[in-house]
Scaffold this active site. Structure first.
Site, PDB file in Angstrom:
ATOM      1  CG  HIS A  98      15.032 -19.216   9.210  1.00  0.00           C
ATOM      2  ND1 HIS A  98      15.290 -18.374   8.161  1.00  0.00           N
ATOM      3  CD2 HIS A  98      13.701 -19.115   9.454  1.00  0.00           C
ATOM      4  CE1 HIS A  98      14.172 -17.780   7.786  1.00  0.00           C
ATOM      5  NE2 HIS A  98      13.197 -18.207   8.565  1.00  0.00           N
ATOM      6  CG  HIS A 266       3.274 -17.212   8.887  1.00  0.00           C
ATOM      7  ND1 HIS A 266       3.051 -17.171   7.525  1.00  0.00           N
ATOM      8  CD2 HIS A 266       4.620 -17.405   9.035  1.00  0.00           C
ATOM      9  CE1 HIS A 266       4.200 -17.328   6.885  1.00  0.00           C
ATOM     10  NE2 HIS A 266       5.162 -17.488   7.787  1.00  0.00           N
TER      11      HIS A 266
END
Length: 726
Positions: A98, A266
């Site tokens: 992020h 993921h």
């Protein structure tokens, strides 16, 4: 009233001045040009000692000890914020991701290279919920290594170490990111006034992702990429795929890299939506003093472990969320999926049928199995035929997937670090990657004065030489350290055809300079810069001053094979206030676009001012237009621009197409014409103060010297090879 007359119960300090009456000049006068962006990284905010050199500190860093400490942290679960599955690896991947994920290609802003995740607004974006806990877990390590490791480097590093700990052979890592010390408050993240406002506000047509407003890349305010629940929260995997494609393209990723990053990201970790967002307190910037910089704290219910709420969806993607394996492909591709809701009320997808043994474990009790999930962005990978083809390729060749993901992760965390000369440390890969904009080191042993003599005899005008050097160097962006004169990419596609570079003039000038480079053994890049320097020196002499513009040889010439032409296309200048040009009329004013360019070039407001005045005097306007050439001695490096702009014997009048006429008050005759990018230096109170300095009778020489200093700064912005060797 004196001090003894203060009424009882009243504080003698004025309250509310900054909130009730506006917190800045632009709150009162919103049309005033806000120059704050040019002092965004003011050294007065830097707490480090004078002379602190981060690269020198890095030489003292024990990299292996640092990585060992990070590895130890990953499995040292803390009671105040326990690790999922006893391993902080996925959390630290998210912290790194992020930080890096805010990068956008259009202006190079965002990204991991400055440690900006520590400050507003990024530290309080809804999508960054939980990263505050990750940084606080890292604090003991930062405290231990102190000045030898920046927050920016540490934040980028922990995700790479985390992936290594979970079984991925990473591609490498480069240190070299320097911290900023206050928010980049003038970076444009969108005009929405609320978090997660409908993405329609960013698009001309939300069904056409390419119509998203530039330079934005994320689909909604406060998100890193796309809404995991679907476009505006409405599940539709193909529509989401279309947004994913545009968003990742704007973040410098192609379809294969996007598919690899989605799958690899993921493969580990989980989403946290097992509770109600209503139980969470304010974000870090809105939290109370007692929260000490942490945000989204749950003070109503348990709020940690399996009951944690970070975002809306809830669940893991794979059967083993702390191992880098092929579990993502098996889970996504081998099951049918149906829509459901998380405990937090978010849209997500669950398998229609799944064996208990294929379910992921509970984060606290491995004997308990929990339902996996997929977001709409995951389903997009399955539904979109292009993304699906890559997933199938990755699944069929696990080693290819691992290598592709490792390279994409390296790019994600390093794409705004600039050329490889900026990389430091034992794990820097030897391979040159095209997105690093590689430039070979150029020759230094040639006779610089002989080259300058040939340039002076070439017949090129001052304007030709200065404009070409400027156009070559102005592409530099301090945001991601791309562009600049090094490499001479102005002679390659796509730059050679940019309208702002005046292709016909550029070809004519290069036809003179390239043979000089070949004859003397200098690089074309050096000769272009030297030509600009010769032009400045000639112009200064015409103004009555003998100056020598500083020059360091060694720029190299990039080849077309070393140039990712597609990634340079978004860097095309749409306007250049320094050369009084804009490609067309925009909603944003020419002076605002000039300000943005000045900030990317690392200029201060005085440097921007002196450069504009000098460029106008030398006649370097695009296409030879005469707007702002407020002198009868065009071609000489005089301070006439400022002298005549501030002279009250003239008056200023709007004309057509947004231009202005400058008239002699006595005769009424139009003496000059100008644009708003000229007159702002007389109308804006701050810029006028600088203009008056340069207009003074005793500052003609100061003007020339200051111009030379600012000019050299622009020419040398990208000399990371010199800075690294220093």
């Amino acid at each position: 009233m004196d001090g003894n007359d203060i009424p009882q119960g009243k504080c003698p300090v004025m309250h509310g001045g900054n909130t009730e009456m506006g917190d800045s000049v632009t709150s009162w006068w919103p049309k005033t040009l806000n120059l704050d962006i040019l002092s965004q990284h003011d050294t007065r905010t830097d707490p480090m000692s004078k002379g602190y050199d981060y690269r020198e500190e890095l030489k003292k860093l024990d990299v292996e000890a640092l990585k060992a400490d990070v590895l130890a942290l990953l499995t040292d679960s803390k009671d105040w914020w326990p690790a999922d599955y006893g391993h902080y690896g996925p959390m630290m991947v998210r912290v790194s991701w992020h930080a890096a994920g805010s990068y956008r290609l259009a202006d190079g802003r965002g990204g991991a290279a400055t440690g900006n995740q520590r400050f507003a607004p990024l530290n309080s974006w809804p999508d960054n919920s939980g990263t505050d806990k990750g940084r606080r877990l890292l604090w003991p390590i930062k405290k231990k290594y102190g000045n030898k490791i920046s927050w920016a480097d540490l934040i980028a590093l922990v995700g790479t170490v985390a992936y290594e700990s979970m079984g991925l052979k990473t591609f490498g890592f480069g240190f070299g990111r320097e911290d900023i010390w206050h928010p980049e408050k003038d970076t444009y993240w969108g005009n929405e006034k609320q978090w997660l406002a409908p993405s329609d506000q960013r698009y001309d047509d939300v069904d056409k992702p390419a119509t998203m407003e530039n330079p934005l890349a994320a689909v909604q305010m406060g998100l890193i990429y796309v809404n995991p629940e679907g476009v505006n929260g409405v599940p539709d995997p193909q529509k989401t795929a279309d947004q994913v494609r545009e968003t990742f393209k704007r973040m410098a990723m192609n379809d294969e890299e996007t598919a690899a990053l989605t799958a690899g990201g993921h493969t580990v970790g989980k989403c946290h939506g097992n509770g109600s967002a209503e139980d969470l307190g304010p974000e870090p910037e809105g939290a109370g003093l007692e929260d000490q910089g942490l945000g989204w704290l749950n003070k109503r219910t348990r709020g940690i472990g399996r009951d944690q709420v970070v975002g809306g969806p809830e669940g893991a993607w794979t059967s083993n969320p702390i191992e880098f394996d092929d579990g993502y492909f098996r889970m996504l591709m081998d099951h049918e999926w149906e829509l459901t809701k998380s405990p937090a009320g978010a849209n997500q997808w669950k398998p229609v049928n799944i064996a208990e043994g294929d379910m992921p474990p509970d984060v606290e009790d491995p004997s308990i199995r929990t339902m996996p999930m997929m977001s709409d962005a995951d389903m997009a990978m399955k539904v979109d035929p292009i993304y699906r083809s890559y997933l199938e390729k990755f699944r069929a060749d696990p080693e290819y997937f691992r290598d592709t993901f490792a390279r994409a992760w390296f790019k994600l965390t390093h794409r705004d670090l600039g050329p490889k000369d900026n990389y430091f440390g034992p794990d820097v890969p030897e391979e040159d990657l095209i997105w690093q904009d590689p430039v070979p080191h150029g020759p230094t042993g040639y006779d610089v004065e002989a080259v300058k003599a040939k340039i002076a005899d070439s017949g090129l005008s001052v304007a030709d030489m200065v404009a070409t050097a400027w156009d070559s160097a102005r592409t530099y962006r301090g945001s991601d350290k791309r562009g600049g004169a090094n490499g001479a990419r102005i002679r390659l596609a796509p730059q050679r055809s940019w309208e702002g570079n005046e292709p016909d003039r550029l070809y004519r000038v290069l036809a003179k300079l390239e043979p000089i480079a070949e004859e003397t053994g200098a690089s074309v890049a050096d000769v272009i810069v030297l030509a600009g320097n010769v032009g400045v020196e000639q112009a200064a002499k015409a103004a009555g001053f003998d100056v020598k513009v500083p020059f360091t040889p060694g720029r190299g010439d990039a080849t077309a094979e070393q140039t990712d032409a597609e990634s340079f296309e978004p860097m095309e200048p749409l306007a250049d206030g320094f050369r009084n040009w804009e490609k067309k009329k925009y909603v944003v004013s020419p002076e605002e676009m000039m300000l943005d360019r000045a900030q990317l070039l690392g200029l201060t407001a005085p440097e921007m001012t002196v450069l504009v005045g000098g460029m106008r005097a030398m006649g370097t306007n695009h296409g030879g237009n005469k707007h702002g050439v407020l002198t009868d001695r065009e071609g000489a490096l005089t301070n006439d621009f400022f002298v005549n702009l501030t002279d009250m014997d003239y008056s200023w009048h709007p004309a057509k197409d947004g231009t202005f006429e400058i008239r002699d008050r006595a005769t009424g005759d139009t003496k000059w014409t100008a644009t708003s990018a000229d007159l702002v230096f007389g109308s804006n109170s701050i810029l006028r103060a600088y203009s008056e300095v340069y207009a003074q009778d005793d500052n003609a020489e100061k003007f020339v010297n200051d111009f030379v200093s600012a000019w050299s700064k622009v020419m040398d912005n990208d000399r990371y090879d010199v800075k690294a060797a220093a």
